[in-house]
Design an enzyme around this catalytic site. Structure first.
Site, mmCIF file in Angstrom:
data_model
loop_
_atom_site.group_PDB
_atom_site.id
_atom_site.type_symbol
_atom_site.label_atom_id
_atom_site.label_comp_id
_atom_site.label_asym_id
_atom_site.label_seq_id
_atom_site.Cartn_x
_atom_site.Cartn_y
_atom_site.Cartn_z
ATOM 1 N N ASP A 227 0.839 -1.202 0.000
ATOM 2 C CA ASP A 227 0.000 0.000 0.000
ATOM 3 C C ASP A 227 0.874 1.251 0.000
ATOM 4 O O ASP A 227 0.630 2.205 -0.751
ATOM 5 C CB ASP A 227 -0.910 -0.018 1.234
ATOM 6 N N GLU B 280 -1.761 -5.400 -3.764
ATOM 7 C CA GLU B 280 -0.799 -4.640 -2.964
ATOM 8 C C GLU B 280 0.306 -5.557 -2.441
ATOM 9 O O GLU B 280 1.484 -5.177 -2.417
ATOM 10 C CB GLU B 280 -1.512 -3.972 -1.793
#
Length: 226
Positions: A44, A116
């Site tokens: 992220d 991610e």
């Protein structure tokens, strides 16, 4: 020796040196043992940095607020899930029996988290230069379309401004359910627009993600392009 991930390597345009990193990235937290939760956290941050850097370089006249909203549009769960589907990551996910039974392979929140995690796994496998190059390649078409993105605003902001412009009450977001065990919770959020008698529901691996998803669905119900 042929890998179980040959098709995925072709899709990603990258071959892992340490395949255990990829396996971890594809393992949902509903599976006991090593999973992708920590990798998701790292990924992220990486994708946010790479996309922020791209926006900064490509939009020299954009203001801070516009850049922040544009980044939010590009790294939101829905976009990451779209990428995951393009690479058919769902076919390679390792899920617990409960997630398998409830269609976890196709759920946006699970796919976005896995995307991610894969980004973080590439970083750990080959370093920042490689992952930066790959993310830019994967996002190439979306970065070219930045100017056409609706208002450069995230779903919650769009919905709020739409209602304010019509002098309607702001939406109310409520967590109506929390599914799964403590280490693998899924938040279910309901978005209510009382003045229009409209309700939309979405889930996500965090309250924030679920609220954004519910706002997107509300916009769609109101016929507003997201």
């Amino acid at each position: 020796m042929t890998s179980l991930y040959e098709k995925l390597y072709d899709s990603l345009g990258y071959r892992f040196q340490d395949e255990s990193l990829l396996k971890a990235a594809l393992t949902h937290r509903s599976v006991k043992g090593v999973n992708n939760e920590r990798l998701e956290y790292l990924g992220d941050s990486i994708v946010n940095f790479v996309i922020a850097d791209a926006i900064f370089q490509q939009c020299p006249k954009a203001r801070e607020g516009d850049m922040s909203r544009l980044r939010a549009m590009l790294v939101k769960g829905e976009t990451l899930a779209e990428l995951a589907r393009e690479f058919e990551i769902g076919d390679h996910l390792l899920l617990g029996s409960g997630e398998l039974k409830t269609g976890g392979r196709g759920r946006d929140s699970i796919l976005a988290d896995a995307m991610e995690a894969v980004i973080a796994a590439v970083y750990l496998d080959s370093g920042m230069a490689t992952v930066h190059q790959l993310v830019m390649k994967w996002y190439a078409s979306r970065l070219q379309d930045m100017d056409s993105m609706t208002g450069l605003k995230d779903a919650k902001t769009q919905l709020q401004e739409h209602l304010q412009a019509r002098r309607l009450e702001l939406p109310v977001y409520d967590v109506v359910d929390i599914k799964g065990e403590a280490h693998a919770q899924i938040f279910v959020v309901e978005c209510n627009v009382v003045d229009l008698n409209e309700t939309a529901t979405a889930d996500g691996s965090s309250r924030r993600k679920a609220e954004q998803g519910a706002a997107e669905r509300m916009l769609q119900q109101l016929g507003i392009e997201v």
